[in-house]
Structure formats: structure tokens, C-alpha cells
Write a protein that holds these residues in place. Structure first.
Motif, PDB file in Angstrom:
ATOM      1  N   CYS A   1      48.860  19.904  34.054  1.00 23.52           N
ATOM      2  CA  CYS A   1      48.593  18.680  34.897  1.00 23.52           C
ATOM      3  C   CYS A   1      47.517  18.991  35.912  1.00 23.52           C
ATOM      4  O   CYS A   1      48.050  19.488  37.057  1.00 23.52           O
TER       5      CYS A   1
ATOM      6  N   ASP B   1      54.003  14.770  29.894  1.00 24.87           N
ATOM      7  CA  ASP B   1      54.521  13.862  30.923  1.00 24.87           C
ATOM      8  C   ASP B   1      56.095  14.353  31.225  1.00 24.87           C
ATOM      9  O   ASP B   1      56.617  14.980  30.477  1.00 24.87           O
TER      10      ASP B   1
ATOM     11  N   LYS C   1      50.533  10.374  31.740  1.00 22.20           N
ATOM     12  CA  LYS C   1      50.678   9.373  32.733  1.00 22.20           C
ATOM     13  C   LYS C   1      51.769   9.288  33.481  1.00 22.20           C
ATOM     14  O   LYS C   1      51.845   8.602  34.558  1.00 22.20           O
TER      15      LYS C   1
ATOM     16  N   MET D   1      40.299  17.057  30.635  1.00 25.20           N
ATOM     17  CA  MET D   1      40.738  15.878  30.512  1.00 25.20           C
ATOM     18  C   MET D   1      42.278  15.956  29.842  1.00 25.20           C
ATOM     19  O   MET D   1      42.395  16.373  28.833  1.00 25.20           O
ATOM     20  N   THR D   2      43.329  15.185  30.322  1.00 27.41           N
ATOM     21  CA  THR D   2      44.742  15.305  29.808  1.00 27.41           C
ATOM     22  C   THR D   2      45.120  13.768  29.637  1.00 27.41           C
ATOM     23  O   THR D   2      44.323  12.926  30.351  1.00 27.41           O
ATOM     24  N   ASN D   3      46.012  13.564  28.810  1.00 24.75           N
ATOM     25  CA  ASN D   3      46.513  12.111  28.613  1.00 24.75           C
ATOM     26  C   ASN D   3      47.799  11.922  29.501  1.00 24.75           C
ATOM     27  O   ASN D   3      48.435  10.960  29.318  1.00 24.75           O
TER      28      ASN D   3
END
Ligand SMILES: [Zn+2]
Length: 216
Positions: free
Chosen positions: A36, A170, A5, A1-3
Motif C-alpha cells: 500500500c 485491504d 480501500k 496504483m492499487t485498489n
């Protein structure tokens, strides 16, 4: 899991899958895709579509020796030196970027851009340029607009731009006419990878005078 956005656009992923991006942009796309899962899955679907299009395409006549000629060209092509692969603990830079830098963060040769902001321009083909930027926490990147597209991928720390936060992984896609002032957030210094397809036009006088010397 990555954050993560903020992702790559469909246009960018499709162009990358088709091999149509300038080298500088390809490097940013490849580096984001390494971080990602979502964009890696989208890219795989575009590559599958591209393969299906080729499979369905009508055949064309070829000369009898075309296979032999192709194999000969492959055999005669200069061999790329295989870059040394880092082993052990994962560093800050994903592999595509590591191959360009010749190592991880400690291999980067920084140059001052003014203030405490530092950068290094990575060698790519001429139609676009890509650089690593080191921006101390809490510092603004000099106010700039651009003529073309700018892709900025965060590798460490974070920056704030136009009310949005961009953290590790990001990517900000800035178009033609955005005049913006990204500011590194407090905490870790911000390190990012930025590609542009035209020289930036800095608004401040001193950065503008320095621009020819910075190679950006
Ligand atoms: Zn993504």
C-alpha cells in the motif's frame, strides 16, 4: 496504483513506527505497507516525526566508554541468518511475510480447522498470535467474537464482512466487541493473514471444543 480501500489506522502506524506493536501485529502492518503506497507514505511521515522528537530531546550525560560499550554489544550480538530472497516473478506474499513463511504460498504447511478452512500459525512472540487462513470461496469463517483486537489482511480472493468487501491488500481492523462472520466471496479462494491479541472465542460448540488444539 492499487485498489486498496481499507487501510491501517493512525494508531497502528504510529505504534509500528515507535516499535510498540507485538510482533504478530507488526507482521500484518509490514505486509500491508509493502502492498500500500498510501500507508507507506503515512508511515514515513510518522517515522520522520519520531526522528524529529529524538533530535529535539534534551541531551543526557553518558559515560566516556558508552560508545565503545555499544559497539562491543553490537559486535557480540548473534547474527541473524539472512533469509534467502526469492528472485524472479513476484509471488503472492510480500517480502515481510515471505521471511516468516520461508517462501511463498507453496511453502505453507496448512492444517485443517474444520470444514474446508485451513490455517497455519506463524511463530512470533507470545503476546499476540498471527496465522494464515485459507478459506474456500463462498465459505464463512466460523462465527466468532474476540476479547482483543483482530487485524485481517487479504492476500488473495476477497471476503465480505458487515456489508463491506475486502480484497487483496485491504485490512480489516476489528475491535473488542465486534461479533462478526466474514464470508469469502465467490471466485478465488480467500487467503488472509490475521493477527489477534487474545484467543478468539468461537460461538459454535465444535469450534470451541477444538480451539485448544488449534492454537488460536
Ligand atoms: Zn493502506
Amino acid at each position: 496504483m492499487t485498489n486498496i480501500k481499507h487501510h491501517l489506522t493512525d494508531d497502528l502506524l504510529m505504534s509500528y513506527a515507535a516499535g510498540n506493536l507485538p510482533e504478530a501485529f507488526s507482521l500484518v502492518v509490514a505486509t500491508h505497507v509493502s502492498l500500500c503506497d498510501e500507508c507507506r507514505a503515512r508511515l514515513a511521515s510518522y517515522e520522520a516525526v519520531g526522528g524529529a522528537v529524538l533530535y529535539e530531546a534534551p541531551c543526557c550525560a553518558m559515560s566516556e566508554d558508552s560508545l565503545a560499550a555499544t559497539l562491543l554489544r553490537i559486535a557480540e550480538a548473534p547474527q541473524d541468518a539472512v533469509p534467502a530472497r526469492a528472485t524472479g516473478a513476484p509471488g503472492l506474499f510480500p517480502q515481510p511475510l515471505r521471511d516468516y513463511v520461508g517462501g511463498d504460498l507453496d511453502a505453507v504447511q496448512w492444517k485443517s480447522v474444520g470444514g474446508k478452512v485451513r490455517q497455519t500459525v506463524l511463530p512470533t512472540s507470545k503476546e499476540a498470535s498471527v496465522r494464515l487462513l485459507h478459506i474456500p470461496a463462498g465459505t464463512a469463517i466460523p462465527d466468532h467474537g474476540h476479547h482483543g483486537m483482530e487485524l485481517t489482511l487479504v492476500l488473495q480472493g476477497a471476503f465480505q464482512d458487515e456489508g463491506e468487501r475486502f480484497g487483496r491488500g485491504d485490512v480489516e481492523v476489528a475491535g473488542e466487541d465486534l461479533e462478526h462472520t466474514p464470508v469469502a466471496t465467490p471466485g478465488d479462494d480467500c487467503i488472509c493473514l490475521a493477527a489477534t491479541d487474545a484467543p478468539l472465542k468461537f460461538n459454535g460448540l465444535i469450534p470451541r471444543m477444538a480451539q485448544p488444539f488449534l492454537g488460536i
